[in-house]
Design a protein around this motif. Structure first.
Motif, mmCIF file in Angstrom:
data_model
loop_
_atom_site.group_PDB
_atom_site.id
_atom_site.type_symbol
_atom_site.label_atom_id
_atom_site.label_comp_id
_atom_site.label_asym_id
_atom_site.label_seq_id
_atom_site.Cartn_x
_atom_site.Cartn_y
_atom_site.Cartn_z
ATOM 1 N N UNK A 56 0.835 -1.213 0.000
ATOM 2 C CA UNK A 56 0.000 0.000 0.000
ATOM 3 C C UNK A 56 0.867 1.259 0.000
ATOM 4 N N UNK A 57 1.925 1.236 0.799
ATOM 5 C CA UNK A 57 2.793 2.420 0.869
ATOM 6 C C UNK A 57 3.533 2.635 -0.448
ATOM 7 N N UNK A 58 3.936 1.546 -1.074
ATOM 8 C CA UNK A 58 4.572 1.677 -2.395
ATOM 9 C C UNK A 58 3.589 2.271 -3.400
ATOM 10 N N UNK A 59 2.331 1.849 -3.291
ATOM 11 C CA UNK A 59 1.307 2.369 -4.200
ATOM 12 C C UNK A 59 1.085 3.864 -3.990
ATOM 13 N N UNK A 66 11.474 5.802 3.790
ATOM 14 C CA UNK A 66 10.366 6.223 4.649
ATOM 15 C C UNK A 66 9.447 5.036 4.951
ATOM 16 N N UNK A 67 9.286 4.124 3.993
ATOM 17 C CA UNK A 67 8.494 2.918 4.236
ATOM 18 C C UNK A 67 9.124 2.094 5.352
ATOM 19 N N UNK A 68 10.435 1.971 5.330
ATOM 20 C CA UNK A 68 11.120 1.235 6.385
ATOM 21 C C UNK A 68 10.860 1.875 7.742
#
Length: 359
Positions: A56-59, A66-68
Motif C-alpha cells: 500500500x505504501x509503495x502504491x 520512509x516505508x522502512x
C-alpha cells in the motif's frame, strides 16, 4: 501454522512472488527463513499484514527509506508518518496544479482558436497600517498602487526597515512593461531583489537578532493577478459572496495542522503559532508560493498581516468585505475591529475591488 512457501504467502498477501522477491531485496520484507539447500523463501503467517502495508505504501509513492521507518514504528507513529507524507504530496500536487493551470492559460492565450474575449477591468484599492494598542512601534508595511498590492510584517531588531525594503524592491513593477505571459517570471525576479534588500538591511547583525519579513503581494495586469506569498501574512478573495483564503501560512504550527498533529482550534491558541519556517531574511528559506489568479468583476481581495487575521474572527472579516463598498472605509473598519479586540499586534491591510469598465 508453519512457515509458508513464497507461493502460498503470495496468495495469502495478494502479492506476486516477483513483488515479494523485490521487497526482500530492498530490505522491506525479509523472509522468516531461507532454505539453505534450495534457496526458497519461507514466510511466517504473521508477516502478511506487513506485506500488505508495504504494498500500500509503495502504491502511495512513498520512498523506500520512509516505508522502512513506517514499518518499524508503532501503529500511532506509523499513522502520523503516513499523514505527514500525504500532506506533503497534496501540497506538491497543488503547486504543480497551479503551474499546470498557468501553462494551460498561457498557451491558450497564444492559440487564436482557444482565445477568449475578456471584459476590461480596473481595480479600486486602499492600504492602511496601524501600530495597534500594545506594541511600541510598527514593523508592518502596507502598500497599494495601480498595479502592485503588498503587505509585509517585519520581525527582529530591524523588522520595520526589512519589511519596507522588501516592498520597495517590488515597486518598479508598477511601471515596468511586463507581458502577461511573463508575470510570474517578473515577480520571481523582483522577490529575489526583495530578498537581497532584506539581507542588506540586516547587515552584519547576528542570526539571533532574527531580522526578516513576511511578504504577501499581488501584481495586477488588467485581467489577472499574480500572487507571491511567504510567511504568515495572508491573502483572501471574496467572490460570489464567499470568502476564500488564497495563501497558506508558513508557520510551524500550520505545518503541524497539515500533518494532523494539531487541530485548527489547538493551533489558534498554540504558544508558538507565530513561529515562521519560511520568510525573507538572512539564512531563511526564501522560496515563496507563487500563482496566477484570473480576475473577475466584483472580486474583492484582502491582503493583511497576522495582526488582523489572528485577532479578528473570519466571519467579521467576511462581513466587512461584503458590506462596505469603499476600500478605504473597509480597511479602516478592519483595523478598528482589531483594535477593539485589544490590538495586540501591528495590523495592516490592503483591500482591492475589481470592477468592469464601462464600455
Amino acid at each position: 501454522m508453519g512457515l509458508l512457501t513464497i507461493g502460498a504467502f503470495a496468495k495469502a498477501s495478494r502479492l506476486s512472488p516477483k513483488a515479494l522477491r523485490l521487497y526482500d531485496e530492498l530490505g522491506l520484507l525479509t523472509p522468516a527463513r531461507v532454505d539453505p539447500v534450495t534457496g526458497y523463501r519461507l514466510y511466517a503467517p504473521d508477516q502478511v499484514d506487513r506485506a500488505r502495508l508495504v504494498a500500500w505504501l509503495r502504491r502511495l509513492g512513498m520512498p523506500l527509506a520512509r516505508i522502512q521507518h513506517v514499518c518499524a514504528s508503532d501503529a500511532g507513529a506509523a499513522a502520523q508518518e503516513v499523514r505527514a507524507f500525504w500532506a506533503q504530496v497534496e501540497a506538491d500536487t497543488a503547486t504543480r496544479r497551479d503551474l499546470a493551470g498557468f501553462l494551460i492559460d498561457h498557451l491558450s492565450r497564444k492559440d487564436p482558436a482557444l482565445s477568449r474575449t475578456t471584459k476590461s477591468l480596473e481595480i479600486r484599492y486602499a492600504a492602511l497600517s496601524d501600530t495597534g494598542l500594545v506594541r511600541g512601534s510598527n514593523q508592518d508595511t502596507a502598500y497599494a498602487g495601480d498595479r502592485l498590492l503588498a503587505v509585509a510584517d517585519g520581525c527582529g531588531s530591524r523588522g520595520a526597515p526589512a519589511g519596507a525594503a522588501a516592498i520597495n524592491a517590488l515597486k518598479h513593477l508598477e511601471t515596468d512593461g511586463i507581458p502577461a505571459g511573463d508575470l510570474l517570471n517578473a515577480l520571481e525576479d523582483a522577490v529575489e531583489q526583495a530578498r537581497q534588500a532584506v539581507h542588506d538591511v540586516a547587515g552584519n547583525g547576528s542570526p539571533s537578532e532574527g531580522t526578516g519579513t513576511t511578504l504577501t503581494a499581488m501584481l495586477w495586469t488588467g485581467s489577472q493577478l499574480a500572487l507571491v506569498h511567504i510567511g504568515d501574512s495572508r491573502g483572501y478573495l471574496l467572490r460570489g459572496g464567499e470568502l476564500f483564503q488564497i495563501t497558506h501560512d508558513h508557520t510551524m504550527v500550520q505545518s503541524m495542522v497539515d500533518e494532523g498533529r494539531l487541530s485548527p482550534d489547538e493551533a489558534a491558541s498554540h504558544p508558538q503559532r507565530s513561529l515562521l519556517f519560511k520568510a525573507l531574511g538572512p539564512g531563511a528559506d526564501a522560496t515563496p508560493d507563487m500563482r496566477l489568479h484570473d480576475a473577475r468583476g466584483q472580486d474583492r481581495y484582502l491582503l493583511c498581516s497576522d495582526g488582523l487575521s489572528a485577532v479578528v474572527p473570519t466571519p467579521d472579516i467576511h462581513r466587512v468585505l461584503s458590506e462596505i463598498s469603499e476600500p478605504e472605509q473597509a480597511v479602516r473598519e478592519l483595523i478598528a475591529l482589531a483594535n477593539d479586540l485589544g490590538g495586540p499586534d501591528n495590523v495592516s491591510c490592503v483591500v482591492a475591488e475589481v470592477r468592469e469598465l464601462q464600455q
